[in-house]
Design an enzyme around this catalytic site. Sequence first.
Site, PDB file in Angstrom:
ATOM      1  CG  ASN A 157       4.235   7.611 -10.839  1.00  0.00           C
ATOM      2  OD1 ASN A 157       3.961   7.562  -9.640  1.00  0.00           O
ATOM      3  ND2 ASN A 157       3.925   6.642 -11.666  1.00  0.00           N
ATOM      4  CD  GLU A 258      -0.205   0.840  -8.675  1.00  0.00           C
ATOM      5  OE1 GLU A 258       0.509   0.276  -9.531  1.00  0.00           O
ATOM      6  OE2 GLU A 258      -0.342   2.061  -8.564  1.00  0.00           O
ATOM      7  CB  CYS A 292       2.685   1.748 -12.807  1.00  0.00           C
ATOM      8  SG  CYS A 292       1.330   2.531 -11.955  1.00  0.00           S
ATOM      9  CD  GLU A 466      -3.646   1.964  -3.797  1.00  0.00           C
ATOM     10  OE1 GLU A 466      -3.046   2.057  -2.716  1.00  0.00           O
ATOM     11  OE2 GLU A 466      -3.213   2.472  -4.848  1.00  0.00           O
TER      12      GLU A 466
END
Length: 492
Positions: A157, A258, A292, A466
């Site tokens: 994505n 993640e 997400c 991150e």
Amino acid sequence: MLTDVAPWTPTDAYVGGDWVEADEGRRFAVTNKATGEVIGEVPSMTAVETRRAIEAAEAALPAWRARTAAQRAEILQRWAALMLKQRDELARLLTLEQGKPLAESQAEIAYAASFLQWFAEEGRRIYGDIIPPHQPDKRIMVFKQGIGVACGITPWNFPSAMVTRKAAPALAAGCTFVLKPAEYTPLSALAVAALGEQAGVPGGVFNVVTCDKAGAAEIGAEMTSNPVVRKVAFTGSTATGKILMKQCAEHMKRISLELGGNAPFIVFDDADFAAALEGALICKFRNSGQTCISANRIFVQRGIHARFAAALAERAADLTVGSGLESGVQQGPLISPDAVAKVERHIADAQARGARLLTGGRRHTLGGTFFEPTVLDGIDQEMELSSAETFGPVAALRPFDNEDEVIRLANDTPYGLAAYVYTENNSRVWRLSEALESGIVGMNTGLISTEVAPFGGMKHSGFGREGSKYGIEDWVEVKYVCVGIRPAEGEA
Ligand code: ADP
């Protein structure tokens, strides 16, 4: 073979500084997601080539970690500059293989480059500590060292940004890296690698092994079991994250995850209505809802619910759907037929359980994997889309009456990545910020991604952060040295 992309775009994998084929010569096709046409073929690799890439990363490690942080930073900055210089070509490639509108791809390339820039700087600030000792004849110092050889597995994505969000802190901290990009979007990762090579990243410091969907598990198994690898960083589905975590547990390997989300988007009666509407649109329909952190459940307080639902449906119906390369397009195709099937399943399930369709709900007349921007009202917690991530252009609404109720509903999910709140009440801003079980809260904004802030989740959305000053921590080992000191000779 490569059609319709910049001629310098590589289609070989990148191992030890060489552009290589798979041992057996097997390749798999990468398609234009708007048309289904094949745009190129990349190597379909296995555990064998992955092992070789890990060995290359191991061989490159001593020299890379011996450089100063400033020397590594210089290369990372050059890499970022090259990405920005080639932004148009990279964005076009990204749109072709991923589908998102060109403007979003342009933004992603800048976002991807920002991680190289940020961590180039952050790598120079990996400070240790001197701790006041516990005994008079001791001194204690703490320092942080790059963890060593690391591996990353990235999703489709954000095919460029997810690569640099992992590789940049890794390389800045003195680690070397092996990447497996998603099978739908390997070309963007290879293009990023090509620019890294041009920027002066030494052979073996950054490697890319590509494989088709069927090969992913084998490569993941090698990355998580190879004793040389010290850390695995993954962005993708919770299901795959759990597999990788189990595998890492077996080998006591560090992992950061993640994973999926199921973001609540909460609009109170006292919100700035227009801002909340804009926020919901961008947060829901950006990247066709395939992020997400997309709003998956939209809770609107009773006083404005009907008006908000109608306005959102009107705006969603107005979105221009089409090939991401066409100007003015706001929503591209979905990534795959499976993605479309999931969206259809979530809509059908919601309707069967009583949700009302306000707009959309069907495959788009453009065909392929295009889907109509959809708004559903009257969802409840039993519906599949309340517990699973839809990952598509479906805005699902329900009314709520008070703050306690909406906090309970928002947290009633196994996930905990992002949450959004629109309110003009300052005390509520604080209460909600503290009460929501998610790693990220968008307060009066639907856009929350930036390299300067820590991105990551809690609960089934994983762990690790991150970006930001925290993002480097996942790539270093903390070491403490206890130094015993004797009194000066003859002076005791
Ligand atoms: P999605 O369903 O969004 O494609 P996945 O978690 O399946 O999410 O994919 C994210 C990344 O994980 C991709 O690069 C994919 O190839 C990879 N992947 C999928 N299954 C495995 C696995 N068993 N082991 C390692 N990597 C995997």
